[in-house]
Motif scaffolding. Structure first.
Motif, PDB file in Angstrom:
ATOM      1  N   THR A 256      11.882  19.869 101.756  1.00  0.00           N
ATOM      2  CA  THR A 256      13.359  19.658 101.340  1.00  0.00           C
ATOM      3  C   THR A 256      13.333  18.373 101.015  1.00  0.00           C
ATOM      4  N   LEU A 257      12.600  17.357 101.271  1.00  0.00           N
ATOM      5  CA  LEU A 257      12.751  15.956 100.720  1.00  0.00           C
ATOM      6  C   LEU A 257      12.353  16.046  99.244  1.00  0.00           C
ATOM      7  N   PHE A 258      11.477  16.645  98.769  1.00  0.00           N
ATOM      8  CA  PHE A 258      10.961  16.794  97.587  1.00  0.00           C
ATOM      9  C   PHE A 258      12.232  17.400  96.456  1.00  0.00           C
ATOM     10  N   GLY A 259      12.835  18.507  97.232  1.00  0.00           N
ATOM     11  CA  GLY A 259      13.810  19.139  96.393  1.00  0.00           C
ATOM     12  C   GLY A 259      14.912  18.113  96.048  1.00  0.00           C
ATOM     13  N   LEU A 260      15.284  17.388  97.161  1.00  0.00           N
ATOM     14  CA  LEU A 260      16.466  16.400  97.018  1.00  0.00           C
ATOM     15  C   LEU A 260      16.393  15.396  96.460  1.00  0.00           C
ATOM     16  N   LYS A 261      15.131  14.803  96.322  1.00  0.00           N
ATOM     17  CA  LYS A 261      14.416  13.738  95.484  1.00  0.00           C
ATOM     18  C   LYS A 261      14.692  13.890  93.963  1.00  0.00           C
ATOM     19  N   THR A 262      14.173  15.203  93.872  1.00  0.00           N
ATOM     20  CA  THR A 262      13.973  15.603  92.284  1.00  0.00           C
ATOM     21  C   THR A 262      15.262  16.210  91.690  1.00  0.00           C
ATOM     22  N   GLY A 263      16.352  16.236  92.387  1.00  0.00           N
ATOM     23  CA  GLY A 263      17.649  17.037  91.508  1.00  0.00           C
ATOM     24  C   GLY A 263      17.614  18.410  91.595  1.00  0.00           C
ATOM     25  N   GLY A 264      17.016  18.743  92.688  1.00  0.00           N
ATOM     26  CA  GLY A 264      17.220  20.341  92.830  1.00  0.00           C
ATOM     27  C   GLY A 264      18.263  20.943  93.068  1.00  0.00           C
ATOM     28  N   ASN A 265      18.287  22.284  93.165  1.00  0.00           N
ATOM     29  CA  ASN A 265      19.353  22.959  93.337  1.00  0.00           C
ATOM     30  C   ASN A 265      19.862  23.079  94.836  1.00  0.00           C
ATOM     31  N   ILE A 266      20.779  22.360  95.352  1.00  0.00           N
ATOM     32  CA  ILE A 266      21.213  22.112  96.683  1.00  0.00           C
ATOM     33  C   ILE A 266      21.168  23.489  97.613  1.00  0.00           C
ATOM     34  N   ASP A 267      21.756  24.426  97.075  1.00  0.00           N
ATOM     35  CA  ASP A 267      21.858  25.786  97.940  1.00  0.00           C
ATOM     36  C   ASP A 267      20.583  26.405  98.052  1.00  0.00           C
ATOM     37  N   ALA A 268      19.604  26.222  96.993  1.00  0.00           N
ATOM     38  CA  ALA A 268      18.095  26.613  97.097  1.00  0.00           C
ATOM     39  C   ALA A 268      17.464  25.842  98.092  1.00  0.00           C
ATOM     40  N   ILE A 269      17.519  24.727  97.977  1.00  0.00           N
ATOM     41  CA  ILE A 269      16.920  23.594  99.040  1.00  0.00           C
ATOM     42  C   ILE A 269      17.109  24.062 100.510  1.00  0.00           C
ATOM     43  N   LEU A 270      18.341  24.245 100.760  1.00  0.00           N
ATOM     44  CA  LEU A 270      18.834  24.375 101.962  1.00  0.00           C
ATOM     45  C   LEU A 270      18.866  25.890 102.284  1.00  0.00           C
ATOM     46  N   MET A 271      18.339  26.751 101.651  1.00  0.00           N
ATOM     47  CA  MET A 271      18.316  28.173 101.944  1.00  0.00           C
ATOM     48  C   MET A 271      17.590  28.623 103.217  1.00  0.00           C
ATOM     49  N   SER A 272      16.881  27.502 103.443  1.00  0.00           N
ATOM     50  CA  SER A 272      15.757  27.834 104.665  1.00  0.00           C
ATOM     51  C   SER A 272      16.517  27.657 106.090  1.00  0.00           C
ATOM     52  N   LEU A 273      17.789  27.065 106.064  1.00  0.00           N
ATOM     53  CA  LEU A 273      18.433  26.834 107.330  1.00  0.00           C
ATOM     54  C   LEU A 273      19.068  28.364 107.632  1.00  0.00           C
ATOM     55  N   PRO A 274      19.229  28.487 109.021  1.00  0.00           N
ATOM     56  CA  PRO A 274      19.669  29.951 109.494  1.00  0.00           C
ATOM     57  C   PRO A 274      21.075  30.016 109.428  1.00  0.00           C
ATOM     58  N   PRO A 275      21.619  31.217 109.256  1.00  0.00           N
ATOM     59  CA  PRO A 275      23.093  31.623 109.347  1.00  0.00           C
ATOM     60  C   PRO A 275      23.650  31.144 110.254  1.00  0.00           C
ATOM     61  N   LEU A 276      23.265  31.358 111.388  1.00  0.00           N
ATOM     62  CA  LEU A 276      23.920  30.804 112.729  1.00  0.00           C
ATOM     63  C   LEU A 276      22.692  30.260 113.525  1.00  0.00           C
ATOM     64  N   ALA A 277      23.153  29.246 114.439  1.00  0.00           N
ATOM     65  CA  ALA A 277      22.312  28.468 115.258  1.00  0.00           C
ATOM     66  C   ALA A 277      23.256  28.021 116.499  1.00  0.00           C
ATOM     67  N   THR A 278      22.501  27.608 117.467  1.00  0.00           N
ATOM     68  CA  THR A 278      23.318  26.917 118.468  1.00  0.00           C
ATOM     69  C   THR A 278      22.432  25.761 119.220  1.00  0.00           C
ATOM     70  N   TRP A 279      23.043  24.897 119.603  1.00  0.00           N
ATOM     71  CA  TRP A 279      22.673  23.808 120.545  1.00  0.00           C
ATOM     72  C   TRP A 279      23.342  23.812 121.801  1.00  0.00           C
ATOM     73  N   SER A 280      22.703  23.952 123.073  1.00  0.00           N
ATOM     74  CA  SER A 280      23.257  24.126 124.115  1.00  0.00           C
ATOM     75  C   SER A 280      23.136  22.623 124.886  1.00  0.00           C
TER      76      SER A 280
END
Length: 280
Positions: A256-280
């Motif tokens: 994630t850091l490498f992608g953000l630091k090298t001007g990568g595509n934001i949507d591609a970099i953050l595609m690893s995040l889940p579509p839904l999540a909770t913090w109880s």
């Protein structure tokens, strides 16, 4: 970006071909489940901080009946690292120019009994050249048989090249995929390696075998669990676990850091995040 040399072109071609076969396999699973879901592909171009073209990639995302959200990205980028970041990259401290090509995959599943998964392999060039990557299983509800089968498959890929690979790379994954502020591991592990630069042909062959091993085992695990019944408690457990996954990827993940630091595509970099999540 400069024209690719023979090694760079070969690595890029392999990662793109692996993407095609993985996506076809995942779409096949959706068909088995009665879904017509398919990958949507979005190309993107990178501009280097110097103002010159810096390569780019293709972001592939599918949201279906079995795969709640899966992203399979390929990219080939090059240019110059900015500022102090260069000093943190193997071989770039004295010369910030770089080349990187690779595939990155994260799958979040609709059924909590089906393990989520991450896989990434890559080839980087600075003043040094090396391969890195691996695959790790991330089940919200772990099953010992799934964990064992995943590790046996990864070990076989490692043992075909060097019996020392699996214990070393398994430990590396255990150490890396850990959430210090929670004092828990992100999943049940797998293998992780970096800076593999002993012999280009051998290292490339090993990296290809890691990709082939993933393609053999993960669809089999999906088919094993995708029809299993689940209830609201299982879903709640999955969503809370996904929160831990998001925390790791936003706070600790080097990709994630490498992608953000090298001007990568934001949507591609953050595609690893889940579509839904909770913090109880």
């Amino acid at each position: 970006m400069k024209p690719l040399d023979e090694q760079q072109a070969a690595a890029r071609s392999w990662f793109e071909s692996l993407r095609d076969r993985i996506c076809a396999a995942f779409e096949g699973i959706e068909r088995e489940a009665g879904s017509d879901a398919g990958f949507a592909y979005t190309p993107w171009d990178r501009v280097d901080p110097s103002g010159e073209p810096g390569g780019g990639g293709v972001r592939g995302v599918m949201k279906g009946k079995v795969f709640e959200k899966v992203g399979v990205n390929v990219s080939t980028v090059g240019g110059t690292f900015e500022g102090e970041f260069a000093k943190s990259i193997h071989g770039a401290g004295d010369d910030p120019r770089f080349f990187a090509t690779g595939i990155s995959l994260v799958a979040h599943m609709a059924n909590p009994h089906v393990p989520a998964v991450h896989m990434n392999t890559r080839f980087l060039c600075t003043t040094k050249r090396w391969f890195g990557g691996g695959a790790d299983l991330n089940p919200p509800i772990p099953y010992d048989t799934d964990t064992a089968d995943f590790h046996v498959t990864m070990q076989a890929a490692c043992d075909a090249h060097d019996p020392a690979h699996y214990p070393r790379f398994k430990q590396w994954a255990d150490d890396y995929f850990y959430i210090p502020h929670r004092q828990v591991h992100r999943g049940v592990g797998g293998i992780f390696y970096d800076h593999l630069s002993d012999d280009w042909a051998r290292d490339f062959a090993f990296t290809r075998d890691v990709g082939e091993a993933f393609l053999r085992i993960y669809p089999a695990l999906v088919r094993r669990r995708m029809g299993q019944a689940f209830d609201d408690a299982d879903r709640a457990r999955q969503l809370e676990w996904r929160g831990r996954y998001a925390e790791f990827n936003l706070v600790y993940d080097r990709g994630t850091l490498f992608g953000l630091k090298t001007g990568g595509n934001i949507d591609a970099i953050l595609m690893s995040l889940p579509p839904l999540a909770t913090w109880s």
